[in-house]
Each structure stands twice: as C-alpha cells, then as structure tokens.
Write a protein that holds these residues in place. Structure first.
Motif, PDB file in Angstrom:
ATOM      1  N   ASN B 128       0.850  -1.470  -0.151  1.00 28.61           N
ATOM      2  CA  ASN B 128       0.147   0.201   0.002  1.00 28.61           C
ATOM      3  C   ASN B 128       0.922   1.410   0.374  1.00 28.61           C
ATOM      4  N   LEU B 129       1.255   1.353  -1.099  1.00 33.48           N
ATOM      5  CA  LEU B 129       2.784   2.561  -0.849  1.00 33.48           C
ATOM      6  C   LEU B 129       2.124   3.618  -1.285  1.00 33.48           C
ATOM      7  N   ASP B 130       2.756   4.923  -1.252  1.00 35.04           N
ATOM      8  CA  ASP B 130       2.606   5.870  -1.689  1.00 35.04           C
ATOM      9  C   ASP B 130       3.724   6.287  -2.451  1.00 35.04           C
ATOM     10  N   ILE B 131       5.339   5.850  -1.879  1.00 34.09           N
ATOM     11  CA  ILE B 131       5.727   6.487  -2.772  1.00 34.09           C
ATOM     12  C   ILE B 131       7.117   4.544  -3.330  1.00 34.09           C
ATOM     13  N   LEU B 132       7.506   4.271  -4.365  1.00 34.52           N
ATOM     14  CA  LEU B 132       8.325   3.706  -4.767  1.00 34.52           C
ATOM     15  C   LEU B 132       9.062   4.265  -5.311  1.00 34.52           C
ATOM     16  N   LEU B 133      10.299   4.090  -4.480  1.00 36.21           N
ATOM     17  CA  LEU B 133      11.786   4.849  -5.109  1.00 36.21           C
ATOM     18  C   LEU B 133      12.741   4.118  -4.914  1.00 36.21           C
ATOM     19  N   VAL B 134      12.901   3.720  -6.857  1.00 36.18           N
ATOM     20  CA  VAL B 134      13.966   3.193  -7.281  1.00 36.18           C
ATOM     21  C   VAL B 134      15.485   3.531  -7.658  1.00 36.18           C
ATOM     22  N   ASP B 135      16.005   2.682  -7.322  1.00 37.08           N
ATOM     23  CA  ASP B 135      17.686   3.213  -6.942  1.00 37.08           C
ATOM     24  C   ASP B 135      17.977   2.232  -8.279  1.00 37.08           C
ATOM     25  N   THR B 136      18.301   2.990  -9.893  1.00 32.61           N
ATOM     26  CA  THR B 136      18.907   1.689 -10.798  1.00 32.61           C
ATOM     27  C   THR B 136      20.086   1.826 -10.816  1.00 32.61           C
ATOM     28  N   HIS B 137      20.298   0.569 -12.079  1.00 30.87           N
ATOM     29  CA  HIS B 137      21.607   0.408 -12.073  1.00 30.87           C
ATOM     30  C   HIS B 137      22.541   1.617 -13.255  1.00 30.87           C
ATOM     31  N   PRO B 138      23.767   1.739 -12.685  1.00 34.31           N
ATOM     32  CA  PRO B 138      24.123   3.282 -14.344  1.00 34.31           C
ATOM     33  C   PRO B 138      24.141   2.500 -14.926  1.00 34.31           C
ATOM     34  N   GLY B 139      24.183   3.944 -15.867  1.00 34.51           N
ATOM     35  CA  GLY B 139      24.246   3.518 -17.708  1.00 34.51           C
ATOM     36  C   GLY B 139      22.854   3.546 -17.828  1.00 34.51           C
ATOM     37  N   ILE B 140      22.366   3.169 -19.280  1.00 39.59           N
ATOM     38  CA  ILE B 140      20.886   2.758 -19.913  1.00 39.59           C
ATOM     39  C   ILE B 140      20.643   1.280 -21.101  1.00 39.59           C
ATOM     40  N   ASN B 141      20.695   0.803 -20.273  1.00 37.75           N
ATOM     41  CA  ASN B 141      20.627  -0.739 -20.623  1.00 37.75           C
ATOM     42  C   ASN B 141      18.322  -0.943 -20.354  1.00 37.75           C
ATOM     43  N   GLU B 142      17.967  -2.194 -20.236  1.00 39.06           N
ATOM     44  CA  GLU B 142      16.548  -2.787 -20.687  1.00 39.06           C
ATOM     45  C   GLU B 142      15.857  -1.736 -19.115  1.00 39.06           C
ATOM     46  N   GLU B 143      16.332  -2.704 -18.081  1.00 34.70           N
ATOM     47  CA  GLU B 143      16.354  -2.392 -17.031  1.00 34.70           C
ATOM     48  C   GLU B 143      15.989  -0.927 -16.410  1.00 34.70           C
ATOM     49  N   THR B 144      17.171  -0.416 -16.913  1.00 38.99           N
ATOM     50  CA  THR B 144      16.836   1.117 -16.444  1.00 38.99           C
ATOM     51  C   THR B 144      15.990   2.233 -17.511  1.00 38.99           C
ATOM     52  N   LEU B 145      15.950   1.804 -18.338  1.00 40.26           N
ATOM     53  CA  LEU B 145      15.064   1.945 -19.454  1.00 40.26           C
ATOM     54  C   LEU B 145      13.702   1.992 -18.726  1.00 40.26           C
ATOM     55  N   LEU B 146      13.183   0.653 -18.518  1.00 40.18           N
ATOM     56  CA  LEU B 146      12.064   0.279 -17.586  1.00 40.18           C
ATOM     57  C   LEU B 146      12.093   1.295 -16.636  1.00 40.18           C
ATOM     58  N   SER B 147      12.588   1.197 -15.922  1.00 43.65           N
ATOM     59  CA  SER B 147      12.784   1.843 -14.909  1.00 43.65           C
ATOM     60  C   SER B 147      12.542   3.626 -14.468  1.00 43.65           C
ATOM     61  N   ILE B 148      12.668   3.407 -15.730  1.00 45.24           N
ATOM     62  CA  ILE B 148      12.648   5.279 -16.222  1.00 45.24           C
ATOM     63  C   ILE B 148      11.259   5.880 -16.744  1.00 45.24           C
ATOM     64  N   ALA B 149      10.726   4.397 -17.378  1.00 44.02           N
ATOM     65  CA  ALA B 149       9.413   4.486 -17.958  1.00 44.02           C
ATOM     66  C   ALA B 149       8.317   4.465 -17.294  1.00 44.02           C
ATOM     67  N   LEU B 150       8.495   3.833 -16.423  1.00 46.22           N
ATOM     68  CA  LEU B 150       8.109   3.425 -15.245  1.00 46.22           C
ATOM     69  C   LEU B 150       7.572   4.714 -14.436  1.00 46.22           C
ATOM     70  N   SER B 151       8.561   5.692 -14.221  1.00 41.86           N
ATOM     71  CA  SER B 151       8.135   6.561 -13.031  1.00 41.86           C
ATOM     72  C   SER B 151       7.623   7.642 -13.381  1.00 41.86           C
ATOM     73  N   ASN B 152       6.865   8.381 -12.522  1.00 43.12           N
ATOM     74  CA  ASN B 152       6.221   9.419 -12.376  1.00 43.12           C
ATOM     75  C   ASN B 152       6.993  10.697 -12.103  1.00 43.12           C
ATOM     76  N   PHE B 153       8.737  10.769 -11.579  1.00 45.35           N
ATOM     77  CA  PHE B 153       9.630  11.555 -11.372  1.00 45.35           C
ATOM     78  C   PHE B 153      10.342  10.765 -11.553  1.00 45.35           C
ATOM     79  N   LEU B 154      11.866  11.440 -12.486  1.00 48.48           N
ATOM     80  CA  LEU B 154      12.982  10.738 -12.661  1.00 48.48           C
ATOM     81  C   LEU B 154      14.049  11.534 -12.278  1.00 48.48           C
ATOM     82  N   LEU B 155      14.957  11.935 -11.080  1.00 45.98           N
ATOM     83  CA  LEU B 155      15.890  12.141 -10.739  1.00 45.98           C
ATOM     84  C   LEU B 155      17.119  12.036 -11.257  1.00 45.98           C
ATOM     85  N   VAL B 156      18.450  12.570 -12.301  1.00 47.34           N
ATOM     86  CA  VAL B 156      19.349  12.073 -12.618  1.00 47.34           C
ATOM     87  C   VAL B 156      20.371  13.210 -12.229  1.00 47.34           C
TER      88      VAL B 156
END
Lengths: 352, 256
Positions: B128-156
């Motif tokens: 029942n989360l308010d916020i899901l905070l994703v700590d990604t792997h550096p660089g751009i690969n499939e899973e980071t792209l997915l995490s980015i795509a799913l984000s409401n907010f991306l902090l670079v």
C-alpha cells in the motif's frame, strides 16, 4: 632646476622674517661666546635658513641679508655697516633654498635628511668662509684671528643651531615625515648633537675659568663637529640596517597588492632572520600564502562551469537507443504502465 | 496511488544510491509509506547504508525475478532498524543479492524484464505504498529504461565533471522520449571552488531541465561514506536541509 616660486607671499614672509632676524640680532648682541665678539650666540640664524627651505634661495637671501642690515641700522650703525657680512648672511639663507631643487623636502627618507644636513653645513660654512677670507685679504684681520675668532666660532655655532632647530621647524610645517627611518636617524642625530654641545660647552666653561686658549677651544669645536659628522654617517648605516628589511618586506607586500604574489622562497632571506623582522616576515609569508590560496578558490568560484556536449555523438547514441525494438515497445506501453502503477487499487485489490 | 521515483545516473560514483537512501528516509519521516528498491543488480549496495549485512536479508530482488518468491517477500521493513530512523511512516527495502554466484547467474541468464515492472506494481499494491523509490543501475540498458519509463519522477544525479555531461544529456533525452512526466537533475559532489548558483544556471540551460539541488562536496558526507544514511546521522546539517528541499520537490509532483 626647479626652485620654489618667488611670489608676493614669499616676499612678504621673507620681509617679516628679515625684521625679526634684525631685531633678534640686536637683542642677542651681548651674548657672546668667549673669544669672539662678532659671533654672538644667535639661534635666530636658523630663521633665514628656514625661509630658504620654505620659499627658495631669493626669499632666504632677502631675509638673511636684509635682516642683518636691519640689525645694524637699528643699533645705529647704519644699513651698510658691514656689507660683506650682510652678503654672507644672505647666502646663509639662500643656500638652504636649494632644498626644493635638490628634492630635500618633504623629508621622508634618509637620503633627503642627509641632503638637508649637507645644505645646512654648507649654509653655515661657505658664506662665512668668504666673509672671513675677505677680511683676511683686506688686512682687516690677521689670518689666525680670522680663522679662530671669526670663522670657526660662527661656523660651529651656526651649524649646531641649524642642526638643533631646523628639524623641529620642518616638522611643524609638515615637511618632515617621521617614519621609522627618520625617527631612528633623529634619535641618533639629537643624541650626538646634545653630547657634542655638552662637551664643547664644557670646554667653553673651562676656557673662561683658566684662560684656556681660544685656539684650543675652537680646535675642540672642530673635533666636536667632526665627531658629529662621523657619528651621523654611522647613524645612517645603522638606520639603513634597521629599515632595509622593512623596505624589502614592503616591496614584497607592494607586489602582492598589485596581484603579483611573491614566491614563498623570496621571503626566506627575511624570514630566516632570528630577530623580530624574521618573525614578522614569516607571518607575512604565511599570510600571503593563505591570501593567495583563498583568492585562487574565489577566482575558481567565479569561473563559469562549462558543459560541452558532442551533439553528433549525442544524436547517434540517442538514435541507437530509441531505434531498438524494445525501446519502441516500451515507449508505446510507458504511459499505460505508469497509469497502472498510479492506480493499482483499480486493477488489484490491496491486501488487508 | 503509488508514485514511482527513479534515481538514476549515467555513470557510477555520483552518489546515486546515497541520494536514494536519504530521500527514502526523508519521505518516511513525512509519514509516507515508502519502499526503496535496489535494482542495481550487478553491484548492489543500498542495504549497506542501512546497516544491514547480507545475512539479515532473507529474500532478494533476484529471488523474485527468478520466480522463487513473491516480491513482497523480498521487501524488508526497516522503519526502526537504523540510527535516526523515522518514527512516522513506513520504510521498506528490497535489496539485490550480494552473493557473487547470484550476481553471476543474473548476468549470465538475465531475467524477464517484464517481471520487474510487474514487481513494482505488485509491491505498490502489497505494501500500500505512497512512494516507490527505485535505485537504478548506472548507464542505460533495458531495465534502467523500464524503470525510467515507469517513473512519475526521474531524478538524474550527476557530478559537475566532464565525464558526466554526455551521459546525462542522453539520460535526459531518453526520458523525454519516454514522456516521463517529471524530471530534475541533482548536481552532486560539486567542488567548493564552483559557485552553486552558477552550476545550477549552467546545468539548467544546457539540459533544459530543472536542477533540484546542487549538493557541495562535503567532508562529512565523505567520512560517513557508506556507513549510514546522512540525513539520519546529521539531521541539522546544511546538506540535510538541501535534501529535504529535494524531497519536498519530489512530493509536490506526487500530489500534483
């Protein structure tokens, strides 16, 4: 050669001083030194000299020569009682008048103080050498009398009065800047002066008690003057030793002020000293180092951050990523996926 | 309604995991129900910041991705587990396995990328989360792209270092392509010799993206390194104040 401008104001001033000088000559007429009834104890000789320093040779000459003639006139002897001595008095005022031309005033450094002393020495000697030479040549006085009863008494007393009184007069007119160098020099100057005057006056007393030879008295006076000159020369060296490190430290500080920070090694000859200057120089070196470092940091702070992006590489990288099938697929689904996450309760029941 | 916030950087060593951990604590302090998920599978490390040793982590993200457990089993509640932990809210952590064999297996065999997205959704629901905070792997690969795509907010997260400039530009533009609703750049480890306001202006002009904060290089931060969560250890520190502002900015987007 630049000399002080002679204008109405300086003429007025020199005439006033001439009057004072003349009156003072009459008043001091009974205060003689033993053996010399011509050369009275005359502190007022510094007046024409001082006018010379302030307003140049013409003003100095007028106040000296006119004042001397005025003195004779007041005492009833007539203006032209002793024209050669009036001329000598004029020259005595004129010689210090070259102070401006010779860059003596304002006195701020040792060099200008020395020049002043030379001028005063010349003013007290040359004119009276001429006058006594004239007296001797015309047979008015035998040479020995001219030397011991005229020239030496006048020269020695005038010189001592000048050395004693001209510096405070200059100080009062703000023409003497009392920095450490001048202060050191003045301290030695007056110490020596008082010592030789005391010694010589002692001689004067002895001579009046025991029929002491006048010749010996003025020879002693010559020795006195010699000691004074040699002592002052030594004081120059001493004073220079005190002020030289200050000046080199000041030079380093001046460069730092202009943004040319000296290297730490340049401080080392100074900072290596074991005295107070060594301590001060070490602190200066450290301070300058700290200031330089701080300035570097601040300078960098105002440097712009420059971000350079290779656009062609960027476009190629971007195209490579966005052209992949999985990316296209992801892009197509992205919005729906986000919405699915934002509204999970609608798609799945939350656990209780 | 759960907001996904991804913390990403193109290069490693920018302080991305630290930033994510700090933000997670700050969110929980505000009474939010937060999960922090470490998707840096090849080099996980967030758990260390919370003082968890691998022995205390029973299930990991790896187990979920291999289908060995539901995602909620990989989540561990750490609300009261570390120094300065928040009293309000809930803080959960999904770690990746630090076991070398697990990492090797993941790199060799890969995993179904769709499971990751599904995992986010499931986790949001289960906890029942308010916020899901994703700590990604550096660089751009499939899973980071997915995490980015799913984000409401991306902090670079980037450092003001020329090695980060190109990759940050790529990350920002990829996120734009994926139409991520909100994005901001966090400039981290800024040298004290640079004026923070100038950094902010330059970065905003260059990437046409708001700067959430310019965090200066800090000896305090360096000393703490990976031995704790900074905002928990130094609640009054100026950097904590800055991170609080970043958290507030991210929450604004959640409420928008």
């Amino acid at each position: 050669m630049r000399i002080a401008r002679f204008d109405a104001a300086s003429l007025r001033f020199s005439l006033i001083v001439a009057c004072i000088y003349g009156i003072a000559n009459v008043l001091s007429g009974n205060a003689y030194l033993p053996g010399c009834t011509f050369a009275e104890l005359r502190p007022q000789v510094v007046l024409p000299m001082f006018v010379g320093v302030l307003y140049g040779p013409f003003a100095g000459f007028i106040s000296g020569a006119l004042g001397d003639m005025l003195g004779y006139a007041i005492s009833g002897k007539g203006f032209l009682f002793a024209p050669i001595w009036s001329l000598a008095n004029g020259l005595m005022g004129a010689i210090p008048g070259f102070a401006t031309a010779w860059h003596v005033t304002p006195i701020a450094r040792m060099r200008s103080f020395v020049k002043l002393q030379v001028l005063l020495m010349l003013a007290s000697s040359a004119p009276f050498a001429i006058a006594t030479g004239y007296e001797a040549a015309t047979g008015a006085a035998p040479p020995a009398v001219a030397l011991f009863h005229l020239f030496l008494p006048i020269f020695i007393t005038d010189l001592l009065w000048a050395f004693l009184l001209i510096p405070p007069l200059l100080y009062a007119r703000r023409l003497l800047r009392v920095d450490i160098e001048i202060r050191t020099l003045l301290a030695i100057h007056y110490l020596l002066l008082f010592t030789v005057i005391a010694t010589w006056l002692g001689g004067v007393l002895v001579s009046s008690d025991n029929n002491f030879s006048i010749v010996k008295l003025y020879l002693l006076g010559c020795v006195t003057v010699l000691i004074l000159v040699v002592g002052l020369a030594f004081s120059l060296l001493l004073s220079r030793q005190i002020t030289a490190p200050v000046m080199s430290l000041a030079e380093l500080a001046r460069r730092a002020r202009d943004g040319q920070y000296p290297e730490a090694a340049e401080f080392n000859p100074l900072a290596g000293r074991s005295d107070e200057f060594g301590l001060l120089s070490g602190l200066f070196r450290d301070m300058m180092d700290a200031v330089r470092t701080r300035e570097l940091v601040l300078r960098k702070k105002i440097d712009d951050l420059t971000i350079i992006i290779d656009q062609s590489k960027h476009q190629a990288d971007l195209a490579r990523i966005t052209s992949a099938d999985h990316f296209k697929d992801l892009k197509a689904k992205a919005r729906a996926l986000r919405q699915g996450l934002e509204q999970p309760a609608k798609t799945e029941k939350a656990p209780t | 309604m759960a907001t996904v916030i991804s913390v990403h950087s193109f290069r490693g060593g920018t302080g991305k995991s630290n930033t994510a951990a700090n933000l997670a604590v700050l969110f929980a302090r505000q009474g939010k129900r937060v999960a922090l998920i470490d998707t840096d599978i090849p080099s996980p490390g967030v758990h260390v910041l919370f003082g968890l040793n691998p022995g205390t982590v029973r299930r990991t993200l790896n187990d979920y991705l291999w289908g060995e457990c539901p995602i909620r089993d990989a989540a561990q509640e750490i609300t009261g587990l570390f120094e300065g932990a928040p009293s309000a809210g809930r803080l959960h952590l999904v770690s990746s396995s630090v076991n070398a064999a697990d990492i090797a297996r993941m790199l060799r065999d890969g995993y179904d990328i769709n499971l990751l997205g599904e995992g986010y959704r499931q986790l949001a629901v289960d906890l029942n989360l308010d916020i899901l905070l994703v700590d990604t792997h550096p660089g751009i690969n499939e899973e980071t792209l997915l995490s980015i795509a799913l984000s409401n907010f991306l902090l670079v997260v980037m450092r003001p270092d020329h090695q980060d400039y190109q990759g940050t530009a790529l990350t920002v533009d990829v996120a734009r392509e994926l139409e991520v609703p909100h994005m901001a750049i966090l400039v981290n480890k800024a040298p004290l010799s640079l004026d923070p306001e100038r950094i902010r202006q330059t970065v905003e002009t260059t990437y046409k993206c708001p700067v959430a904060a310019v965090i200066p290089h800090s000896d305090d931060l360096m000393t703490l390194a990976s031995q704790g969560v900074f905002v928990a250890k130094y609640p009054q520190h100026p950097i904590t104040r800055q991170l609080e502002k970043v958290a507030a900015l991210l929450l604004e987007s959640e409420e928008a």
